[in-house]
Motif scaffolding. Structure first.
Motif, mmCIF file in Angstrom:
data_model
loop_
_atom_site.group_PDB
_atom_site.id
_atom_site.type_symbol
_atom_site.label_atom_id
_atom_site.label_comp_id
_atom_site.label_asym_id
_atom_site.label_seq_id
_atom_site.Cartn_x
_atom_site.Cartn_y
_atom_site.Cartn_z
ATOM 1 N N ALA A 82 35.387 36.510 33.331
ATOM 2 C CA ALA A 82 36.280 36.594 34.475
ATOM 3 C C ALA A 82 37.593 37.272 34.117
ATOM 4 O O ALA A 82 38.030 37.274 32.976
ATOM 5 N N ASN A 83 38.207 37.858 35.136
ATOM 6 C CA ASN A 83 39.520 38.473 35.006
ATOM 7 C C ASN A 83 40.556 37.458 35.478
ATOM 8 O O ASN A 83 40.649 37.163 36.669
ATOM 9 N N ASP A 84 41.353 36.926 34.542
ATOM 10 C CA ASP A 84 42.296 35.848 34.863
ATOM 11 C C ASP A 84 43.205 36.177 36.051
ATOM 12 O O ASP A 84 43.594 35.288 36.809
ATOM 13 N N ALA A 85 43.529 37.453 36.195
ATOM 14 C CA ALA A 85 44.460 37.836 37.267
ATOM 15 C C ALA A 85 43.894 37.522 38.646
ATOM 16 O O ALA A 85 44.641 37.362 39.612
ATOM 17 N N ASN A 86 42.573 37.420 38.728
ATOM 18 C CA ASN A 86 41.946 37.130 40.020
ATOM 19 C C ASN A 86 41.773 35.639 40.284
ATOM 20 O O ASN A 86 41.372 35.253 41.381
ATOM 21 N N LEU A 87 42.027 34.806 39.261
ATOM 22 C CA LEU A 87 41.699 33.388 39.403
ATOM 23 C C LEU A 87 42.872 32.579 39.934
ATOM 24 O O LEU A 87 44.027 32.927 39.716
ATOM 25 N N PRO A 88 42.579 31.488 40.641
ATOM 26 C CA PRO A 88 43.646 30.600 41.124
ATOM 27 C C PRO A 88 44.529 30.138 39.969
ATOM 28 O O PRO A 88 43.983 29.908 38.882
ATOM 29 N N PRO A 89 45.824 29.982 40.127
ATOM 30 C CA PRO A 89 46.553 30.092 41.407
ATOM 31 C C PRO A 89 46.918 31.525 41.799
ATOM 32 O O PRO A 89 47.604 31.708 42.808
ATOM 33 N N ASN A 90 46.480 32.532 41.049
ATOM 34 C CA ASN A 90 46.776 33.914 41.449
ATOM 35 C C ASN A 90 45.998 34.288 42.713
ATOM 36 O O ASN A 90 44.922 33.765 42.970
ATOM 37 N N VAL A 91 46.559 35.210 43.468
ATOM 38 C CA VAL A 91 45.822 35.789 44.594
ATOM 39 C C VAL A 91 44.986 36.942 44.046
ATOM 40 O O VAL A 91 45.503 37.822 43.351
ATOM 41 N N ALA A 92 43.710 36.921 44.336
ATOM 42 C CA ALA A 92 42.801 37.924 43.765
ATOM 43 C C ALA A 92 43.138 39.325 44.265
ATOM 44 O O ALA A 92 43.656 39.498 45.374
ATOM 45 N N SER A 93 42.819 40.309 43.438
ATOM 46 C CA SER A 93 43.134 41.710 43.766
ATOM 47 C C SER A 93 42.541 42.112 45.117
ATOM 48 O O SER A 93 43.171 42.824 45.888
ATOM 49 N N TRP A 94 41.316 41.614 45.408
ATOM 50 C CA TRP A 94 40.656 42.051 46.640
ATOM 51 C C TRP A 94 41.293 41.496 47.914
ATOM 52 O O TRP A 94 41.015 41.975 48.993
ATOM 53 N N SER A 95 42.154 40.483 47.733
ATOM 54 C CA SER A 95 42.830 39.939 48.920
ATOM 55 C C SER A 95 44.098 40.720 49.249
ATOM 56 O O SER A 95 44.706 40.518 50.302
ATOM 57 N N LYS A 96 44.492 41.610 48.351
ATOM 58 C CA LYS A 96 45.781 42.296 48.516
ATOM 59 C C LYS A 96 45.662 43.677 49.143
ATOM 60 O O LYS A 96 46.679 44.283 49.464
#
Lengths: 420, 420
Positions: free
Chosen positions: A33-47
């Motif tokens: 997994a790419n940590d930047a996409n995991l909670p509590p971060n907002v995933a790249s695809w939501s931006k």
């Protein structure tokens, strides 16, 4: 037979052992997994805006599912004269096979028929010979039925012992879709049967001229002249624009690219029912016209292509079917057939259709010998491979419905094995 | 209401009027047919090997079916922010929609989610917040159900009068597939609900952050966390890898690319359930939380995109569904609702699923005003458009389940019209 009606159930506490609390999210799959996409971060695809301006005329699977495909076995058949590809049963669930993944078996390649030039001839022992265009057939009363279609040679490579490592290869010559078509009975009634009519000769428009003899009683019972699968027109590899549907019977007689039906008073003894699609016994004699597909089942997950990923709660999932009618029960064994538990059948239970079954257990790294056993509403019970060999020998290719065994190793890997 | 239980049946003689004797084969379609392929000649495709060496990993429809596609209405929505494509209902039969033809509705384009990075959060009024990976969800007990999914705005352009010429456009925001997924109830039980839990906030991972309030009683009843449709993983445009399934309720709440479920004690009154997806009445007030899709039906053939081809025996075919339960009866009228006959429902009749109905007639070039009317097992009867307008006015976009009328002209063409 040791049959337990009250199998041990996993504790509710352990049921979700794989799911983590908020603080320790995503243990499973973390490595990839790419940590930047995991909670509590907002995933790249939501931006960012997704794709999708206007129309996508005909959708395709996600690129992440690119390995969920039909596959062949190169050494088995891989020519234009004789080719086969297998349904990825291990990567599916439920009972419907998506049209793009239905197994293929060709004896002369995939025939391309211009639907405007398509004709179906009906002649022989009838009062009035008829020819139908595709439009003619589409104007007639029609029915919709979910049926399994299994090739007689499914599991045929397993007669002499465990060989192919994956249910896609051992059991993947089956699919299950909703067919739409005209009852064959209706066409025969219109042509008018002569009193000595007993058999039909059914013939395909492919270059092999695939042809078989079909008993009249089956034709008048539930056969269909089908032109749709899962709502849309038949796929080219399934006989576009018209195939015969012979519910519960071996796939070879479900003639694709159907061009001709001749009514006669005895079987034709074609190559495909003498040299092929007969069952050679130990004594050198062959069973012929063994149309019906006996009750059968297979565990699709876990299986060699989908090993067990980690210890804990485990759902054993599989398919069962019977050409004789409805599947009434499926049993599952974890120890190679010594003890059995009744699996849960989930979803529609329809005549001559697949059913989906599940059995739940805890897996703590112990070796398992997984088996499933189907029963149908005639009382028929799927036999062990050994019991089948006692009667049939090992010279046959066709109609192997013996109980399959998967060995689960301590590391979670799964292997095709034989048990005592 | 004049209801005939004993409609006139076509004579058997005329049933196959379109089928020709051997001597005069292929009248229908002759204009476009290649004589060299017609009986008694052997067709070109029977003389040469077909395509098909080795494997076709994932099959596609015949090139001759290239017009059987999802379509949009350019002036309606055609941007990345808001796009829609419609299921070609007129070109399908049975009840299963093939995955490639399921209608699309996006509020922020098609989100592409790497399944390894996918997470589902479950928090709020629970004892133990949880995060699930896709693998976590796939390990859990699952169920398989065939459900219809209808957008609340389906038929929304017809409130002020007949407008779009084709059931693909008037009714094509519906599809019906077999879903596989985890009962939502199971996840909620694992998290443990606080005693004041009453509503869920469900949120998508797309760029619109599509979000709605879902009553707890529905979540505990039959909602699913689905990851498969018709056996294979969800298609990207249907929310890959995970969507919410809310059987019988408007499609907007079937959150795609589901990322978060928060448990609360009252609804959130999000934009999508206040500004949008409410039903504006004549008096300026709006109905809100009108989740359930009322019983509805449409004749898919003949319809504006599939005119009647020639006189003679005609099968009228259509779809019916109800978000309240099972469809129990469908009536068909040929004269704009003055006289009704009971249609034949064929194929599985399942809860909150589509059913396929047929009615047979003779067509001799007379004008027809075709209508269908669905009834469900709560006793609900699909209303006329006028009866619906009396209660709802014409300010609404959503929940138009009025009876549709197709006018069949003497030349066989079919048009979307309004009657009395």
């Amino acid at each position: 037979m040791n049959h337990s009606d009250d199998p041990p159930r996993p504790s509710r506490r352990r049921l979700l052992a794989g799911a983590a609390g908020l603080a320790a999210a995503g243990v499973v799959g973390r490595a990839r997994a790419n940590d930047a996409n995991l909670p509590p971060n907002v995933a790249s695809w939501s931006k960012t805006l997704g794709d999708g301006v206007g129309v996508r005329p005909y959708g395709k699977p996600s690129p992440f599912e690119k390995d969920v495909v039909r596959r062949d076995v190169q050494w088995l058949t891989a020519s234009r004269e004789s080719s086969v590809s297998f349904t990825p049963l291990h990567d599916l669930d439920g009972i419907i096979t998506p049209n793009g993944l239905c197994f293929e078996r060709h004896h002369g390649g995939i025939t391309e028929i211009d639907p405007h030039d398509y004709r179906l001839m009906l002649h022989g022992l009838v009062d009035k010979p008829l020819i139908f265009t595709l439009e003619d057939l589409k104007r007639l009363p029609r029915v919709n039925r979910i049926y399994f279609l299994e090739c007689a040679a499914n599991s045929g490579m397993e007669w002499r012992g465990a060989q192919l490592n994956g249910c896609q290869y051992t059991h993947g010559m089956i699919h299950c879709v909703m067919y739409t078509g005209v009852p064959l009975k209706l066409l025969l009634e219109q042509a008018g049967l002569k009193t000595n009519a007993k058999w039909l000769h059914v013939e395909g428009g492919d270059s092999s001229g695939m042809n078989r003899s079909l008993p009249l009683h089956k034709a008048l019972d539930d056969c269909m002249i089908a032109y749709r699968q899962n709502g849309e027109m038949l796929r080219p590899e399934q006989g576009y624009p018209v195939r015969l549907v012979v519910p519960g019977w071996e796939g070879n007689i479900w003639i694709k690219w159907l061009r001709r039906i001749k009514v006669g008073d005895e079987p034709w003894y074609t190559r495909e029912e003498t040299s092929k699609y007969t069952d050679l016994l130990e004594n050198g004699k062959a069973r012929k016209f063994t149309f019906e597909m006996d009750a059968k089942s297979v565990i699709t997950s876990p299986s060699p292509q989908v090993p067990v990923k980690g210890k804990g709660f485990l759902v054993i999932s599989g398919l069962a079917w019977s050409g004789r009618g409805k599947v009434t029960r499926v049993d599952v064994s974890l120890d190679g057939g010594r003890n059995w538990r009744t699996a849960k059948i989930d979803g529609p239970v329809l005549d001559k259709s697949c059913v989906r079954f599940y059995a739940e257990t805890e897996w703590n790294g112990q070796e398992l010998l997984l088996q499933s056993r189907a029963m149908d509403d005639t009382g028929y019970v799927q036999p062990t491979k050994d019991d089948l060999r006692k009667i049939r020998g090992v010279n046959s290719i066709y109609h192997n419905n013996g109980i399959q065994t998967w060995a689960v190793k301590p590391n979670g890997e799964v292997e095709n094995v034989e048990v005592g």
